[in-house]
Enzyme design. Structure first.
Site, PDB file in Angstrom:
ATOM      1  N   ARG A  43      86.305  35.960  58.839  1.00  0.00           N
ATOM      2  CA  ARG A  43      85.428  34.927  59.417  1.00  0.00           C
ATOM      3  C   ARG A  43      86.277  33.766  59.937  1.00  0.00           C
ATOM      4  O   ARG A  43      85.989  33.173  60.960  1.00  0.00           O
ATOM      5  CB  ARG A  43      84.382  34.436  58.401  1.00  0.00           C
ATOM      6  CG  ARG A  43      83.556  33.276  58.946  1.00  0.00           C
ATOM      7  CD  ARG A  43      82.193  33.045  58.293  1.00  0.00           C
ATOM      8  NE  ARG A  43      82.109  33.420  56.905  1.00  0.00           N
ATOM      9  CZ  ARG A  43      82.629  32.751  55.872  1.00  0.00           C
ATOM     10  NH1 ARG A  43      83.290  31.624  56.084  1.00  0.00           N
ATOM     11  NH2 ARG A  43      82.496  33.190  54.646  1.00  0.00           N
ATOM     12  N   TYR A  95      69.020  25.943  80.359  1.00  0.00           N
ATOM     13  CA  TYR A  95      68.773  27.274  79.820  1.00  0.00           C
ATOM     14  C   TYR A  95      67.663  27.172  78.760  1.00  0.00           C
ATOM     15  O   TYR A  95      67.668  26.250  77.938  1.00  0.00           O
ATOM     16  CB  TYR A  95      70.082  27.799  79.195  1.00  0.00           C
ATOM     17  CG  TYR A  95      69.933  29.154  78.577  1.00  0.00           C
ATOM     18  CD1 TYR A  95      69.764  30.281  79.381  1.00  0.00           C
ATOM     19  CD2 TYR A  95      69.944  29.324  77.200  1.00  0.00           C
ATOM     20  CE1 TYR A  95      69.605  31.536  78.816  1.00  0.00           C
ATOM     21  CE2 TYR A  95      69.793  30.579  76.632  1.00  0.00           C
ATOM     22  CZ  TYR A  95      69.621  31.675  77.450  1.00  0.00           C
ATOM     23  OH  TYR A  95      69.463  32.912  76.885  1.00  0.00           O
ATOM     24  N   ASP A 167      77.675  23.450  80.362  1.00  0.00           N
ATOM     25  CA  ASP A 167      77.513  24.897  80.240  1.00  0.00           C
ATOM     26  C   ASP A 167      77.945  25.490  81.583  1.00  0.00           C
ATOM     27  O   ASP A 167      77.275  25.317  82.596  1.00  0.00           O
ATOM     28  CB  ASP A 167      76.041  25.214  79.927  1.00  0.00           C
ATOM     29  CG  ASP A 167      75.795  26.697  79.702  1.00  0.00           C
ATOM     30  OD1 ASP A 167      76.538  27.515  80.285  1.00  0.00           O
ATOM     31  OD2 ASP A 167      74.849  27.042  78.967  1.00  0.00           O
ATOM     32  N   LYS A 192      77.781  36.973  79.998  1.00  0.00           N
ATOM     33  CA  LYS A 192      77.495  37.041  81.424  1.00  0.00           C
ATOM     34  C   LYS A 192      78.760  37.426  82.210  1.00  0.00           C
ATOM     35  O   LYS A 192      79.236  38.516  82.049  1.00  0.00           O
ATOM     36  CB  LYS A 192      76.891  35.714  81.873  1.00  0.00           C
ATOM     37  CG  LYS A 192      75.815  35.162  80.904  1.00  0.00           C
ATOM     38  CD  LYS A 192      74.568  36.011  80.806  1.00  0.00           C
ATOM     39  CE  LYS A 192      73.640  35.648  79.673  1.00  0.00           C
ATOM     40  NZ  LYS A 192      73.226  34.270  79.595  1.00  0.00           N
TER      41      LYS A 192
END
Ligand code: PLP
Length: 374
Positions: A43, A95, A167, A192
């Site tokens: 992690r 978004y 973003d 994306k």
């Protein structure tokens, strides 16, 4: 090193032990401490993730990048920079997941947000309060392709001692580098364009500031929204072709924007690459090209959903940035959860269509649109 070269080589140097040209995939949750202390638990860190983080930092010409399990994982983690009582100024055409997290989750923790059309710099500055600690921008925005002046907004945020965030998912680092324009923190949904093949989910935070990196690296481990080693490896594989993919996305989008603008079934096209688009001048200043996303308004909203179902090459689906062209109807798909009144106020009409232009032959795409739109 230039962008296309960095996309292939930064973070992706041959493995020093074996010479493997592709970064090895480390599928392990823990590490033996007999001979090393750099790696303890996956992690906290993983060599495949380290390679991706180095690659992402290189693409934005930044000092640091941190990777996450999704764009929303990155965004959630970035909001740990805020405290109870803080206020955030957010782009109104943001978004959907960002709108949801500010209005339905952060509000429960005493963090308020105002949604503003950031194209108007006076309105943007007026929205700041003494307790505003963050400015949240996107450019171009989703789905209306609004372009905001990142350089000016970064100056305003700085004057108010607020962290400026952009973003950069729609542009990708191939077309726009917000840190170079003065923005403090860049967000990506690597799902994306960076991944580019519609086969993974991922997110990233990219920055130069040491203080932000220190806090966000702590939060990355503490919150645990980390990507799997395999998704990091797939993202690295996608990044190698980012430069060439973006060129074709832009070529195809420019051609299709012109085609749609001249089509009788289309009332309006939103694409910053069109010379008469309201965002064109600013886009020209801050982007290398205008991207692979556009939206358009159908003249007859009542038949548009049915018409999109006639498409044979272009896939009616949510998401964007992959090799295949995807088209969607925001009012019934991505933005269906936004009340109609609020949608219309924002300009998301029932006739609006969002289009992620893929890498197919542009003639097949125009022919497909021609037969479906009639
Ligand atoms: C998709 C997207 C996100 C969210 O990313 P996920 O990977 O789906 O969690 C955030 N911002 C923008 C602009 C996006 O397109």
């Amino acid at each position: 090193m230039r962008f296309a070269t960095k996309a292939i080589h930064v973070g992706q140097e041959p493995d020093p032990r074996t010479g493997a040209v592709t970064p090895p995939l480390y599928l392990t949750s823990t590490y033996s401490r007999k001979t090393q202390d750099e790696y303890a638990y996956a992690r906290s860190s993983n060599p495949t993730r380290d390679a991706l983080q180095k690659s992402l930092a290189g693409l934005e010409a930044a000092k640091y990048a941190l990777s996450f399990s999704s764009g929303m994982g990155a965004i959630t983690t970035s909001l740990t920079l805020l405290r109870k009582g803080d206020h955030v100024v957010v782009t109104d055409d943001c978004y959907g997941g960002v709108y949801r997290i500010f209005t339905r989750i952060m509000s429960n923790y005493g963090i308020e947000s105002s949604f503003v059309d950031l194209r108007d710099l006076v309105d943007a500055e007026d929205a700041f309060r003494p307790e505003t600690r963050m400015l949240w921008t996107e450019s171009p925005t989703n789905p209306l392709m609004k372009v905001v002046d990142l350089r000016e907004l970064a100056v305003i945020a700085k004057a108010h001692d607020a962290i400026s965030v952009c973003d950069n998912t729609f542009a990708s680092p191939a077309l726009q580098n917000p840190l170079a324009l003065g923005i403090d923190l860049v967000v990506h949904s690597t799902t994306k364009y960076l991944g580019g093949h519609a086969d993974l989910l991922g997110g990233a935070l990219v920055m130069n500031r040491d203080d932000l990196h220190e806090k966000l690296k702590f939060s990355q481990n503490a919150l645990g929204a980390i990507p799997s080693a395999f998704d990091c490896w797939l993202t690295l594989r996608g990044i190698k072709t980012l430069a060439v993919r973006m060129e074709t996305h832009c070529d195809n989008a420019e051609a299709l924007a012109k085609f749609l603008k001249g089509h009788k079934a289309v009332a309006k096209v939103h694409y910053p690459g069109l010379p008469d688009d309201p965002g064109h001048a600013i886009a020209k200043k801050q982007m290398r090209r205008f991207g692979g996303m556009l939206s358009f308004e159908a003249r007859d909203p009542s038949r548009i959903v049915e018409r999109l179902k006639r498409l044979e090459v272009i896939v009616p689906a949510e998401s964007l940035g992959g090799v295949e062209s995807l088209i969607e109807h925001p009012a019934s798909m991505t933005h269906a959860s936004v009340p109609k009144e609020q949608r219309e106020k924002q300009g998301i009409t029932d006739g609006l269509v969002r289009f992620s232009i893929g890498l197919e032959d542009v003639h097949d795409l125009t022919e497909d649109l021609e037969q479906a739109l009639g």
